[in-house]
Design an enzyme around this catalytic site. Sequence first.
Site, PDB file in Angstrom:
ATOM      1  N   SER A   1     -11.649  29.095  42.064  1.00 10.53           N
ATOM      2  CA  SER A   1     -11.185  30.445  42.338  1.00 10.53           C
ATOM      3  C   SER A   1     -10.329  30.966  41.183  1.00 10.53           C
ATOM      4  O   SER A   1     -10.820  31.089  40.061  1.00 10.53           O
ATOM      5  CB  SER A   1     -10.438  30.479  43.680  1.00 10.53           C
ATOM      6  OG  SER A   1     -10.236  31.794  44.119  1.00 10.53           O
TER       7      SER A   1
ATOM      8  N   ASP B   1     -19.109  32.717  51.181  1.00  9.97           N
ATOM      9  CA  ASP B   1     -17.748  32.952  50.686  1.00  9.97           C
ATOM     10  C   ASP B   1     -17.364  34.409  50.940  1.00  9.97           C
ATOM     11  O   ASP B   1     -18.028  35.325  50.443  1.00  9.97           O
ATOM     12  CB  ASP B   1     -17.706  32.653  49.187  1.00  9.97           C
ATOM     13  CG  ASP B   1     -16.303  32.645  48.605  1.00  9.97           C
ATOM     14  OD1 ASP B   1     -15.464  33.465  49.034  1.00  9.97           O
ATOM     15  OD2 ASP B   1     -16.051  31.832  47.713  1.00  9.97           O
TER      16      ASP B   1
ATOM     17  N   HIS C   1     -15.325  29.383  50.836  1.00 13.40           N
ATOM     18  CA  HIS C   1     -14.407  29.309  49.699  1.00 13.40           C
ATOM     19  C   HIS C   1     -13.467  28.108  49.773  1.00 13.40           C
ATOM     20  O   HIS C   1     -12.625  27.930  48.911  1.00 13.40           O
ATOM     21  CB  HIS C   1     -13.576  30.606  49.659  1.00 13.40           C
ATOM     22  CG  HIS C   1     -12.922  30.897  48.344  1.00 13.40           C
ATOM     23  ND1 HIS C   1     -13.619  31.325  47.236  1.00 13.40           N
ATOM     24  CD2 HIS C   1     -11.612  30.837  47.953  1.00 13.40           C
ATOM     25  CE1 HIS C   1     -12.782  31.523  46.231  1.00 13.40           C
ATOM     26  NE2 HIS C   1     -11.558  31.235  46.635  1.00 13.40           N
TER      27      HIS C   1
END
Length: 280
Positions: free
Chosen positions: A149, A225, A258
């Site tokens: 991320s 995600d 995620h």
Amino acid sequence: MSIETVSLNRSHGGMQGVYKHSSRETGTGMTFSVYVPPHQDEAKLPVVWYLSGLTCTHANVTEKGEFRRSCAELGLIFVAPDTSPRGNVPGDPTGAYDFGLGAGFYVDATQPPFARNYRMWSYVTKELPELIASHFPVDPKRQSILGHSMGGHGALTIALSHPERYRAATAFSPITAPSQVPWGIKALTGYLGDNREAWRKHDAVALIEDGARFPDFLVDCGDADPFLVEQLRPELLESACAKARIPHTFRLQSGYDHSYYFVSTFMADHLRWHAARLKA
């Protein structure tokens, strides 16, 4: 450059440690973790740097990343720093999770009141490597970097800025073009100001457009995600790599989100990618 040992735990024949030190770059205490696999005395080992995402510390990947078995088998040191300075430092006055504490974005801030402490670029690329080299059996000629991320953003931008240092770079769910998405625009404005030219060296897509190159990339995202469309924009990185003829492997993993359930599932794939390039 002294460090304080917080904890040591045997795992897969190696040693998982957590350590603290006083940072010259951030002006604060910083905590990081290092896994050292089983090895022969006097051996120098390749090192993989892992950069975490928003709200995280060293602990998220250390506890949830499921990297130790692979690192032990492949002979890789695994280093996980924090994501921002901690303690009596400025943060987002609204208390939002995406700026300030836990959200350093791997830049050296130039804007008050963040410029003194938010120096995560220099911390990750200069200070911490010096510290690790002085305390652990690393081979500085065999380094690689990955992240998740916000940390995927950091890994890609650092690799593109230092292609001579890192032999491999991969990312889970990276923020590929922070200049074009809400998380990145907020962070880059707050840390670097309104001059968008200053943002470009911290944007993987912009770096490639401006001529930065790296041998190849592996990027995994999950198609479930919730941040994929608005914040991550992997298609922008894929397009930039294609135009620049940078070899790349982009995988959209069906049903994954995620979280570290996703990261841990594909961690071994990434570490094998790194090991093949670190041992070549």
